[in-house]
Write an enzyme that holds these catalytic residues in place. Structure first.
Site, short mmCIF file in Angstrom:
data_model
loop_
_atom_site.label_atom_id
_atom_site.label_comp_id
_atom_site.label_asym_id
_atom_site.label_seq_id
_atom_site.Cartn_x
_atom_site.Cartn_y
_atom_site.Cartn_z
N HIS A 1 0.83 -1.20 0.00
CA HIS A 1 0.00 0.00 0.00
C HIS A 1 0.87 1.26 0.00
O HIS A 1 0.87 2.04 0.94
CB HIS A 1 -0.95 -0.01 1.21
N CYS B 1 4.00 -12.84 3.63
CA CYS B 1 4.89 -12.61 4.77
C CYS B 1 4.88 -13.86 5.66
O CYS B 1 3.82 -14.42 5.94
CB CYS B 1 4.40 -11.40 5.56
N GLU C 1 -5.29 -8.68 4.19
CA GLU C 1 -4.71 -9.68 5.07
C GLU C 1 -5.79 -10.45 5.82
O GLU C 1 -5.72 -11.68 5.93
CB GLU C 1 -3.75 -9.02 6.07
N THR D 1 -1.63 -8.77 11.57
CA THR D 1 -0.24 -8.50 11.98
C THR D 1 0.00 -7.02 12.26
O THR D 1 0.91 -6.67 13.02
CB THR D 1 0.75 -8.97 10.91
N SER E 1 -2.47 2.46 3.73
CA SER E 1 -1.72 1.45 4.49
C SER E 1 -2.28 1.31 5.90
O SER E 1 -2.35 2.29 6.65
CB SER E 1 -0.24 1.83 4.54
N ASN F 1 -1.01 -0.35 8.61
CA ASN F 1 -0.06 -0.15 9.71
C ASN F 1 0.35 1.32 9.82
O ASN F 1 0.63 1.81 10.91
CB ASN F 1 1.16 -1.06 9.56
N SER G 1 5.37 -0.18 4.78
CA SER G 1 5.38 -0.20 3.33
C SER G 1 6.03 1.05 2.74
O SER G 1 5.84 1.37 1.57
CB SER G 1 3.95 -0.33 2.80
#
Length: 670
Positions: free
Chosen positions: A40, A95, A125, A167, A223, A225, A266
């Protein structure tokens, strides 16, 4: 103004691995598709698009000759099955930490457990995780949603439950959710699946935001995270999220004393660097005197040349840095290993497996092999170790190469690169430079034909400090040629037949390699017919059978013959055309005194002007023309002088006599 960059900012292991795999496939010239954006981050996706990488939404969109890369987020099992059913080549860049969640939910749901997933239901994910569940699964975004779910499903509390987290889930929210599950669900199994790098990144971001006046989060707006980093920091200080340096605004830093910077998993390093540089310019333009100090870090192995990295490896090589690992998986760009005695996941990049850049990992190792390896880099937060087999091999191989300089031992290696000024040869895991002047027996303008060939050479120079070696193929080739010459001259005899290869042509003949020794076939010995140039009979590279006509052992010269005695046209003529016989001949030339006619290829005879007709003629052209076929009588042959006399007149004079015999024959019968 101090600008503080979080230690764990930027690419995580899983994202870095996925991007590197994709780039490598594209650079190898393969058609590459990714199932959704590889990460992303629009800037990285755009860069990959320039390399020809296409983004698709399903395996149905993948061309037959393309490789489909599964991004680090992972996908449901059904997607992989669909791709394999269609015959699509799949490169799985999921991953390892996401793949671990897949295994957990698959195994636990197969036992009858209900899977509860902390995360964003629409995130790729989470969709992939649910796609590995064999039974019921539910997704909750926070502790309130989890509590509400448990209240709405009182019957599920006593049943087997399994909790996992996306994650990149918020670490602090996960701790609250885990506590709720422990208190309310007696049969709940809780797996802490937040990526260690994510947890570390969030903890660092929170600590940094508590002592800074503003936080700058660098990363893609989509993204997950990166968004989590913004959320956890926003609780402690003003926070801005930027995708690139262009989004920075000077107004955000007015009155600010300390700036904290972090980046999502990312976000590539070049974008982070650009943001820091631009921020420094903004700060300086705002008349703030403090400029961020810049420390020059020592080079990493990734930044070093092969020679620099090898030297650093050899100088610092200790027992603690050497490990043994068992190969568990082999991919085009890396080999995964289980490191004996350690908990981290080990991986060997393809360029650290062998000194040969063209080598295929699958040809070098197989699953189950135990390897001696050198630790290149350890990431305790991500639980990974980057390893090198090439450098261990190079250490052992270097000792062999250095010893060969003293002993004069002949080494054997493969030419892996043609570079400016020479070639690189890999032997015993060490790259040896061979200058162009030493690359072959005879000077070659173009060294590319040597690529991927096996050569024998001697070490002529060694630099122990730089671990640099220079070799010579020419020296060994000369020695081997002399040995072949000596053996050849001991056995050669006049009349002996050889099979050789034409090396070169001149106006007067051809030079033939008989196996380390050259001989010459003179143009007069190439054909029984007259030729103007040797190329009419043979070409460079041709394999020919020749025989020894003459020898000069003192001058080491060999005269060869190519034409065969049995092909001698005079012998063929002699056997089939006695004097007095009649044959057909083709007029091939005219002179004032007659015409030349070819009886068989290579043999011409003369029809004197007096023998062309049964009456006087002024010139041969009055009766004959070049190319005309005529019947002739062979009246005389001088084999020593190679002369043949022919006559048409003799046949004309014989004809009336034959007719007269035919007319009187009936009367005699009466």
């Amino acid at each position: 103004m101090p600008v503080i960059l979080a230690e764990s900012a930027g690419f995580c292991f899983g994202v870095s691995r996925a991007v590197e795999l994709t780039e490598q496939l594209a650079k190898e010239g393969k058609s590459v598709c990714t199932l959704g954006p590889i990460i992303h981050n629009p800037q990285v996706v755009e860069r990959l698009e320039k390399l020809g990488v296409k983004t698709v939404d399903s395996p149905d969109e993948v061309p037959n000759d393309a490789v489909l890369v599964i991004r680090s987020h992972g996908v449901p099992r059904a997607v992989v099955s669909e791709a394999e059913k269609r015959g699509v080549t799949v490169c799985d860049a999921t991953c390892p930490f996401v793949a671990k969640i897949h295994r957990i939910v698959q195994e636990e749901s197969a036992k009858g457990a209900t899977i509860l997933i902390a995360g964003d239901e629409a995130h790729a994910e989470v969709i992939g995780i649910r796609g590995h569940c064999e039974g019921d699964s539910f997704v909750f975004p926070d502790e309130a949603a989890l509590s509400a779910f448990l209240d709405d499903h009182p019957d599920i509390v006593e049943k087997p439950l399994v909790l996992v987290a996306q994650t990149t889930f918020n670490l602090f929210t996960w701790k609250k959710c885990s506590e709720i599950a422990r208190k309310g669900c007696t049969n709940a199994k809780i797996f802490d699946t937040i990526c260690g790098a994510t947890a570390k990144r969030q903890e660092e971001a929170v600590a940094l935001s508590q002592k800074c006046d503003i936080m700058v989060i660098v990363g893609g707006s989509k993204s997950s995270n990166t968004a989590k980093l913004r959320d956890v920091c926003a609780k402690h200080c003003p926070t801005v999220l930027v995708e690139t340096a262009a989004a920075l605004r000077a107004a955000d830093f007015v009155g600010v004393k300390t700036v904290g910077v972090t980046a999502g998993a990312s976000t590539p390093a070049d974008i982070i660097k650009e943001v820091l540089t631009t921020m420094s310019e903004i700060v300086n333009n705002e008349t703030i005197n403090e400029t961020p100090a810049v420390e020059t870090a020592p080079k990493s192995f990734d930044e070093m040349s092969f020679e620099e990295a090898l030297e650093a490896s050899l100088q610092s090589l200790t027992t603690d840095e050497k490990v043994r690992g068992i190969v568990t998986d082999i991919a085009p760009n890396e080999v995964q290993v289980e490191v004996i005695g350690r908990k981290q996941t080990g991986y060997i990049p393809a360029n650290e497996l062998s000194a040969d850049p063209n080598a295929n990992p699958a040809d070098l190792v197989k699953v189950g092999d135990e390897l001696e390896l050198l630790i290149m880099r350890t990431n305790d937060q991500e639980g990974t170790i980057m390893l090198s087999k090439k450098r261990i091999d190079a250490k052992k191989g270097w000792d062999t190469v250095a010893a060969a300089k003293e002993s004069g031992e002949v080494l054997e290696g493969t030419v892996t690169d043609v570079i400016k000024g020479g070639i690189l040869v890999v032997t015993n895991g060490v790259r040896v430079f061979v200058p162009a002047s030493h690359a072959s027996l005879n000077r070659m303008e173009d060294l590319s034909p040597l690529l991927k060939t096996t050569v024998r050479f001697r070490i002529i120079e060694v630099d122990q400090r730089r671990h640099h070696a220079v070799g010579s193929v020419r020296l060994v080739a000369r020695e081997e040629r002399k040995e072949k010459e000596s053996a050849f001259w001991e056995k050669i005899e006049v009349g002996q037949e050889y099979t050789g290869v034409v090396k070169s042509l001149t106006a007067y003949g051809a030079f033939v390699d008989l196996g380390g020794v050259d001989g010459m076939v003179h143009i007069s010995e190439m054909s029984w017919s007259r030729i103007k140039h040797p190329s009419e009979v043979m070409n460079v590279g041709d394999t020919v059978t020749v025989y020894v006509r003459d020898l000069d052992a003192e001058k080491r010269k060999i005269s060869l013959g190519y034409r065969k005695a049995e092909d001698n046209p005079w012998e063929i003529f002699k056997a089939n055309n006695p004097v007095g016989s009649v044959t057909k001949a083709k007029v091939v030339g005219m002179t004032a005194f007659g015409a030349f006619a070819q009886i068989i290829p290579g043999i011409d005879g003369l029809i004197h002007i007096s023998q062309i007709a049964d009456h006087r003629i002024e010139k041969p052209q009055d009766v004959l023309k070049v190319g005309q076929e005529v019947d002739v009588k062979i009246t005389n042959v001088d084999f020593d002088a190679k002369r043949i006399s022919l006559s048409i007149r003799a046949l004309l004079e014989d004809k009336p006599a034959e007719e007269a015999v035919e007319e009187t024959a009936p009367e005699a019968a009466e």
